[in-house]
Design an enzyme around this catalytic site. Structure first.
Site, mmCIF file in Angstrom:
data_model
loop_
_atom_site.group_PDB
_atom_site.id
_atom_site.type_symbol
_atom_site.label_atom_id
_atom_site.label_comp_id
_atom_site.label_asym_id
_atom_site.label_seq_id
_atom_site.Cartn_x
_atom_site.Cartn_y
_atom_site.Cartn_z
ATOM 1 N N LYS A 47 64.959 -52.316 25.837
ATOM 2 C CA LYS A 47 64.150 -53.478 25.512
ATOM 3 C C LYS A 47 63.357 -53.219 24.248
ATOM 4 C CE LYS A 47 60.373 -52.366 25.813
ATOM 5 N NZ LYS A 47 59.561 -51.303 25.128
ATOM 6 N N TYR A 73 56.587 -56.500 28.758
ATOM 7 C CA TYR A 73 56.469 -56.200 30.192
ATOM 8 C C TYR A 73 55.628 -57.277 30.890
ATOM 9 C CZ TYR A 73 58.352 -51.511 29.418
ATOM 10 O OH TYR A 73 59.168 -50.453 29.104
#
Ligand code: NAD
Length: 363
Positions: free
Chosen positions: A132, A217
């Protein structure tokens, strides 16, 4: 003392069975073919988290490396017993097409190199698991999806928390409305970043700052807990060190609204430690994880008493085993490239809101 032969036999059989099980338990090996994983980028995450995790997986094994640093190639070759034909640099990745031992390329390079390395891996006929954020723009993410699809392979994103039991428990609390309906989510993540020369502070390589790195996140938390996508985002930015953060964001605050009426509030930062959790406020109480985003030790509480503190294995081993299982059993991944692309779209909406100085509607 009399010895019962049947008991002796059973004890011996149990001991033999236990001995036979030891390699499975100790080395995480399972019968059947393990998929070969080539790690692309041998930096901090690969060295400290992913390679130890690979040796704990049931479905994977280290089958190759891609590195631009000859000394690392020599070190990893010796340490992990790799053959010369399983060692590549970023320019020779295409040769993997001839290496049947490699099934998956795990891309662990700076954000803005994910596309280049994914395209190379897909062209060599490999499945791709990518860290990510998937890339630094929606267009680049789309090109990755297209290339992997064209190659007939799978693309997964390294969203380790999508498999983490404490996060899954929070999703259950939300879906089953154990404490009523979720109404408000507060999710924050940050750390005080060190070395001013690192790629994370370089726009060309990182695509952005704390938002791309850790804000993602918080965004994932809101999407996981609601099971929805944001339809409205309002964001602003704070910069206290204009020299260090001249290319990327230092601290970003944003709020979002979701179709069911849930609202969220988030801060991500590169200038302070101590923010790494979330709390969901519900019609009859609340639940929280703090810390929520670490490799180990994530735990939380519920307003009705019980702790949320489920045993967690190695998050990287779990996500890798799941991706390999998806390939082996031809089932879709729960962390597909499409999820990574959608997140980048929402991150871009946050930047757009900051730039325009007003909320952005995504409905
Ligand atoms: P790192 O700086 O430690 O490693 C990056 C690697 O890429 C190094 O081996 C470096 O040599 C290599 N590289 C190749 N070309 C490069 C270039 N032009 N400039 C700089 N480095 C180059 O970074 P990291 O912390 O390992 O992060 C790598 C990726 O993993 C990032 O996308 C990051 O967002 C992601 N990450 C994910 C998690 C997670 O929990 N899932 C945690 C940390 C990092």
């Amino acid at each position: 003392m009399s010895v019962n032969p049947r008991r002796q036999f059973l004890a011996r059989t149990a001991a033999a069975a236990a001995a036979a099980l030891i390699p499975i338990e100790v080395f995480g090996q399972a019968p059947g073919r393990k998929l070969g994983v080539a790690l692309c980028g041998l930096g901090s995450l690969s060295t400290n988290q992913i390679v130890p995790a690979l040796f704990k997986t049931r479905n994977c094994r280290l089958a190759g490396i891609v590195t631009g640093t000859p000394s690392k190639a020599a070190e990893w070759k010796q340490k992990y017993g790799l053959s010369d034909k399983s060692i590549y640099d970023y320019k020779t990745m295409g040769r993997m097409a001839d290496n049947k031992d490699i099934d998956i390329v795990y891309v662990v390079t700076p954000n803005a190199l994910h596309m280049e390395h994914t395209l190379a891996a897909a062209a060599a006929g490999k499945h791709v698991f990518c860290e990510k954020p998937l890339e630094i723009s929606v267009d680049r993410c789309q090109r990755m999806l297209d290339a992997v699809k064209k190659a007939g392979r799978m693309l997964g994103v390294g969203y380790r928390l999508q498999f983490e039991p404490n996060h899954l428990e929070c999703i259950r609390l939300a879906r089953e409305k154990v404490l009523g309906d979720v109404k408000i989510i507060d999710a924050n993540f940050g750390f005080a970043i060190g070395d001013p020369a690192q790629w994370r502070l370089n726009r060309a390589l990182a695509g952005g700052g704390s938002l791309m790195d850790v804000g993602i996140y918080c965004l994932q938390t809101t999407r996981m807990i609601t099971g929805e996508n944001p339809v409205w985002i309002n964001a602003s930015e704070v910069k206290t060190d204009k020299e260090k953060f001249k290319e990327v964001d230092e601290t970003i605050l944003w709020q979002s609204k979701f179709p069911s009426g849930v609202v969220s509030n988030s801060i991500c930062t590169y200038s302070a430690n101590g923010l790494a959790g979330f709390r969901a406020a519900t019609t009859r109480g609340w639940f929280s994880l703090d810390p929520a985003y670490f490799y180990n030790g994530n735990r939380g509480k519920r307003s009705d008493g019980p702790e949320i503190n489920l045993p967690v294995g190695d998050q990287f081993a779990t996500e890798l085993d799941d991706f390999a299982d998806c390939i082996i059993n031809k089932r879709p991944s729960k962390v597909p490239g499409e999820m990574g692309l959608a997140d980048v779209k929402f991150l871009m909406a946050i930047y757009e809101s900051i730039k325009k100085g007003r909320p952005v509607s995504l409905a």
